[in-house]
Design an enzyme around this catalytic site. Structure first.
Site, PDB file in Angstrom:
ATOM      1  N   ARG A  24       0.835  -1.205   0.000  1.00 28.58           N
ATOM      2  CA  ARG A  24       0.000   0.000   0.000  1.00 28.58           C
ATOM      3  C   ARG A  24       0.872   1.258   0.000  1.00 28.58           C
ATOM      4  NH1 ARG A  24      -0.697   4.695   2.804  1.00 28.58           N
ATOM      5  NH2 ARG A  24      -0.363   3.570   4.771  1.00 28.58           N
ATOM      6  N   ASP A  25       1.527   1.531   1.088  1.00 33.89           N
ATOM      7  CA  ASP A  25       2.357   2.730   1.193  1.00 33.89           C
ATOM      8  C   ASP A  25       3.539   2.667   0.232  1.00 33.89           C
ATOM      9  OD1 ASP A  25       3.153   5.180   2.218  1.00 33.89           O
ATOM     10  OD2 ASP A  25       4.253   4.312   3.884  1.00 33.89           O
ATOM     11  N   HIS A 217       6.713   4.026  12.639  1.00 30.69           N
ATOM     12  CA  HIS A 217       6.777   4.025  11.170  1.00 30.69           C
ATOM     13  C   HIS A 217       7.841   5.048  10.765  1.00 30.69           C
ATOM     14  CE1 HIS A 217       4.511   3.733   7.169  1.00 30.69           C
ATOM     15  NE2 HIS A 217       5.437   4.645   6.953  1.00 30.69           N
ATOM     16  N   HIS A 219      10.863   6.627   8.226  1.00 30.46           N
ATOM     17  CA  HIS A 219      11.444   6.773   6.895  1.00 30.46           C
ATOM     18  C   HIS A 219      12.951   6.989   7.061  1.00 30.46           C
ATOM     19  CE1 HIS A 219       7.738   7.590   4.209  1.00 30.46           C
ATOM     20  NE2 HIS A 219       7.363   6.954   5.293  1.00 30.46           N
ATOM     21  N   CYS A 250       5.992   9.544   0.267  1.00 27.91           N
ATOM     22  CA  CYS A 250       4.705  10.152   0.585  1.00 27.91           C
ATOM     23  C   CYS A 250       4.381  11.155  -0.505  1.00 27.91           C
ATOM     24  CB  CYS A 250       4.727  10.838   1.954  1.00 27.91           C
ATOM     25  SG  CYS A 250       3.174  11.675   2.325  1.00 27.91           S
ATOM     26  N   ASN A 259      10.427   4.183   2.875  1.00 30.45           N
ATOM     27  CA  ASN A 259      10.223   3.610   4.194  1.00 30.45           C
ATOM     28  C   ASN A 259      11.430   2.768   4.614  1.00 30.45           C
ATOM     29  OD1 ASN A 259       7.292   4.188   4.825  1.00 30.45           O
ATOM     30  ND2 ASN A 259       7.065   3.227   2.819  1.00 30.45           N
TER      31      ASN A 259
END
Length: 311
Positions: A24-25, A217, A219, A250, A259
């Protein structure tokens, strides 16, 4: 594989649950459309590698994230996976309707710790966005769903700079109060450092948010993602978000790079003797396979190192 050698460190959890966000991300920012069948195979391969929480897709309006316009087609292709949780992101009531209709029972909402990012990402003020999420969370809980609350820009914002800890805590407490089962603290532009991570986690605890509902989460914009993860583990956090092959950024924060790579995380955790249930070789092969579909090498250092050795 005999490396890395396992050398445990005191005070760390015995097991970490990896919340895999690559499908997804990781893919949402890709400019060329990834076929639905490839996404489904990616998720299946991630599950076969031992990942048990794999964020599948997002039920946002297609014009905002065109890459995820196939959510209705994708989710049924993977919903039969046994022993695998498949969270999906929903932005509003309509997104929740679509997700529930397909049988999704792990829902995520996406809040911001700053006004600027709430405006850029959600086109609302921070408080307006929380007001939109409240009925979504309540209805999801009424339907028996598990709800995760993402909080972006917890450690810094490209427009506002440093983000005061009480500001982040206020948003986290609001999400917990409305019924979120879990929080994910997002370092959206990758500016966190270990001391900052420990300070935020400590303040959340002091304000009544327990560690066992918190995930992190990170990065890797400044190369700090693993160091920050280690600081979170020392604090007792046992849920870590990561993206296979280091995919993702993002779309609403241009300075955000990829990520934390799941393989890099697993390599570190394996060396620490922390169980993840993930087969690293299988995971590396999966990221190599996806890199082939995307037409570029994986940014994960572990993927590159282990792939090189296999050649």
């Amino acid at each position: 594989m005999t490396l890395p050698m396992t050398v445990p460190a005191p005070g760390l959890p015995a097991r970490v649950r990896i919340h895999e966000v690559g499908a997804r991300d990781g893919l949402q920012n890709e400019k060329s459309t990834v076929p639905t069948e490839v996404k489904a195979e990616f998720i299946r391969r991630l599950a076969a590698a031992g990942l048990t929480t794999i964020e599948a897709t997002s039920f946002v309006h297609p014009k905002w994230v065109p890459q995820l316009a196939d959510a209705e087609q994708l989710f049924p292709l993977v919903s039969d996976l046994q022993g695998v949780e498949l969270p999906v992101l929903v932005p509003n009531d309509r997104g929740l309707d679509r997700a529930l209709a397909l049988g999704a029972r792990r829902i995520a909402v996406f809040a911001s710790a700053t006004e600027s990012f709430a405006k850029a990402n959600l086109n609302r003020t921070l408080d307006e966005s929380l007001a939109v999420f409240e009925p979504v969370v309540r209805r999801a809980k009424d339907e028996g769903a598990h709800v995760r609350g993402y909080v972006s820009m917890c450690f810094g914002d490209p427009w506002e700079g440093a983000v005061p800890l009480p500001q982040v805590v206020r948003v986290c407490k609001a999400l917990v109060a409305m019924g979120c089962d879990e929080l994910s603290l997002g370092d959206t532009i990758g500016v966190a450092t270990p001391g900052h991570v420990r300070a935020l986690l400590s303040q959340l605890n002091e304000e009544g948010v327990p560690t066992d509902v918190i995930g992190v989460h990170f990065h890797d914009t400044y190369g700090q993602a693993l160091a920050n993860t280690y600081a979170a583990l020392q604090h007792g956090v046992t849920t870590v978000d990561a993206s296979a092959g280091g995919l993702g950024g993002c779309p609403y924060a241009k300075s955000a790079t990829g990520n934390l790579a799941t393989e890099d995380l697993v390599w570190m955790l394996r060396g620490l003797g922390i169980d993840t249930g993930v087969d690293l070789g299988h995971l590396v092969a999966t990221s190599d396979w996806m890199a082939g579909h995307l037409g570029r090498p994986s940014p994960s250092r572990t993927v590159r190192a282990l792939s090189h050795k296999e050649q």
